[in-house]
Design a protein around this motif. Structure first.
Motif, PDB file in Angstrom:
ATOM      1  N   ARG A  30      17.253  38.435  31.422  1.00  0.00           N
ATOM      2  CA  ARG A  30      16.065  39.266  31.172  1.00  0.00           C
ATOM      3  C   ARG A  30      14.977  38.971  32.204  1.00  0.00           C
ATOM      4  N   SER A  31      14.771  37.694  32.545  1.00  0.00           N
ATOM      5  CA  SER A  31      13.759  37.338  33.535  1.00  0.00           C
ATOM      6  C   SER A  31      14.105  37.916  34.901  1.00  0.00           C
ATOM      7  N   HIS A  32      15.376  37.843  35.272  1.00  0.00           N
ATOM      8  CA  HIS A  32      15.809  38.401  36.557  1.00  0.00           C
ATOM      9  C   HIS A  32      15.558  39.903  36.604  1.00  0.00           C
ATOM     10  N   SER A  78      13.329  41.537  34.872  1.00  0.00           N
ATOM     11  CA  SER A  78      11.883  41.784  34.908  1.00  0.00           C
ATOM     12  C   SER A  78      11.334  41.626  36.317  1.00  0.00           C
ATOM     13  N   LEU A  79      11.795  40.598  37.025  1.00  0.00           N
ATOM     14  CA  LEU A  79      11.349  40.399  38.404  1.00  0.00           C
ATOM     15  C   LEU A  79      11.807  41.541  39.299  1.00  0.00           C
ATOM     16  N   ASP A 112      18.032  34.875  28.399  1.00  0.00           N
ATOM     17  CA  ASP A 112      16.659  34.772  28.895  1.00  0.00           C
ATOM     18  C   ASP A 112      16.632  34.820  30.418  1.00  0.00           C
TER      19      ASP A 112
END
Length: 375
Positions: free
Chosen positions: A213-215, A217-218, A210
């Motif tokens: 994936r967040s990194h 997305s940013l 997670d």
């Protein structure tokens, strides 16, 4: 070396419970998606099952033997569903719940405390299947979504499959020993201890995914235009670093865009820009990338495409935009696209190619303006 199986079961219970709580609380506070609920509840169930085994010998009549067994199956299935939802939020739980209900029937019917070897063989087989399924989903995420930590998850879950299979075979052939708890140094106990070691570490593997994936997305948001979703200049700079060999570029400009904004407003103008971005990227597909360089100007970058192939794509973008723009505006004459092309080697200068495409685009625009004046 003698193993204290009761202590190992207690360690597994604590590690699973901690992993479950650390996923469940962020989900309850809205900081994590529903996958965390499945993953957290699954680990709590697995931890509860291990704790029951550590406190009560499953051969004892002090506790119905099917309770920790069924709880373990539910926990492993929930962990699997958590991974499935993490990969695809729309993944349905109903098929998995049906399989859990079917798998729990033999455990519910087997209540003889002395027949624990058969239950161990059955449970280890179920756990091996669940871990294999999790490892498969992890490999799929690594390949399709490019999540590098998914390979770590695949290893942590895949490594326990042969351990559970080996323990199931030993139990099925009557070589599991006379008790689950207490000191032991046989092969079955070492297989269980090895599986517990992996279970202790893998409870947080989905949090790593997670975070990755967040990194990503940013980072992707930083490289994309907020209005259209096309790459921005930062995205173009990163794209430039990956280019080599021949490349074709197209410069795209919206004709009469100022008139569209002045007559129908910026909302309609923004809609037209989004339409162009969607149309351009749809036509380019995997063959190229679309970049918003500013205002109503876009740049198409197409590696290893010839001038003729690039021209065909430019014509397709222009035609589709002309067909769709009528749904956005009643302005007459409607906005059209002017597209200029250039093709050459990256080694000769990417900026030079962009300048050539820009000159070609303005040449098309001047020709069209001359034709309209003549008409």
């Amino acid at each position: 070396m003698v193993l204290d199986m009761g202590t190992l079961y207690a360690v597994a219970a604590i590690a699973s419970a901690v992993a479950g709580v650390l996923h469940l609380i962020p989900w309850l506070t809205g900081r994590l998606a529903p996958w965390a609920a499945w993953w957290g509840l699954g680990h709590i169930a697995v931890g509860g099952s291990s704790l029951m085994v550590a406190i009560f010998d499953v051969k004892s009549v002090a506790m119905p033997v099917f309770i920790p067994n069924i709880l373990s199956v539910i926990g492993y299935a929930a962990v699997l569903q958590g991974v499935r939802v993490f990969e695809r939020p729309q993944a349905r739980a109903a098929p998995l719940l049906i399989l859990v209900a079917i798998a729990a029937v033999p455990l519910f019917l087997s209540r003889d405390p002395q027949a624990f070897a058969g239950r161990i063989a059955y449970l280890c087989a179920v756990r091996a299947c669940c871990d294999l399924a999790v490892a498969y989903v992890a490999v799929r995420m690594a390949q399709r979504q490019g999540l590098q930590n998914a390979w770590l998850m695949a290893f942590l879950f895949g490594a326990t499959v042969p351990l559970f299979v080996g323990r199931a075979w030993l139990a099925a052939t009557g070589r599991i020993g006379s008790t689950l708890l207490g000191p032991a140094d046989d092969l079955a106990s070492w297989l269980a201890a090895s599986a517990i070691a992996f279970i202790v570490f893998r409870g947080f593997s989905l949090l790593l995914l997670d975070a990755e994936r967040s990194h990503r997305s940013l980072a992707d948001l930083a490289c994309r235009d907020a209005l259209t979703g096309a790459l921005n200049r930062m995205g173009l700079a990163q794209l430039r670093q990956r280019l080599d060999g021949q490349v074709a570029v197209m410069m795209i400009d919206v004709d009469r865009f100022k008139a569209l904004n002045d007559v129908e407003g910026h909302v309609v103008g923004d809609t037209a820009l989004r339409l162009l971005a969607e149309t351009g990227q749809m036509v380019l597909g995997q063959r190229g990338s679309l970049v918003r360089t500013g205002g109503d100007e876009f740049l198409g970058v197409m590696p290893r495409l010839s001038h003729e192939e690039a021209r065909a794509l430019a014509d397709a973008i222009e035609l589709r935009f002309d067909q769709e723009i009528g749904r956005c505006t009643a302005l007459a004459p409607r906005p059209t696209l002017s597209i200029g092309l250039a093709e050459g080697a990256i080694a000769d200068g990417f900026e030079r190619l962009i300048a050539q495409a820009d000159q070609a685009m303005y040449a098309v625009k001047r020709m069209r303006q001359g034709n309209r004046r003549a008409a």
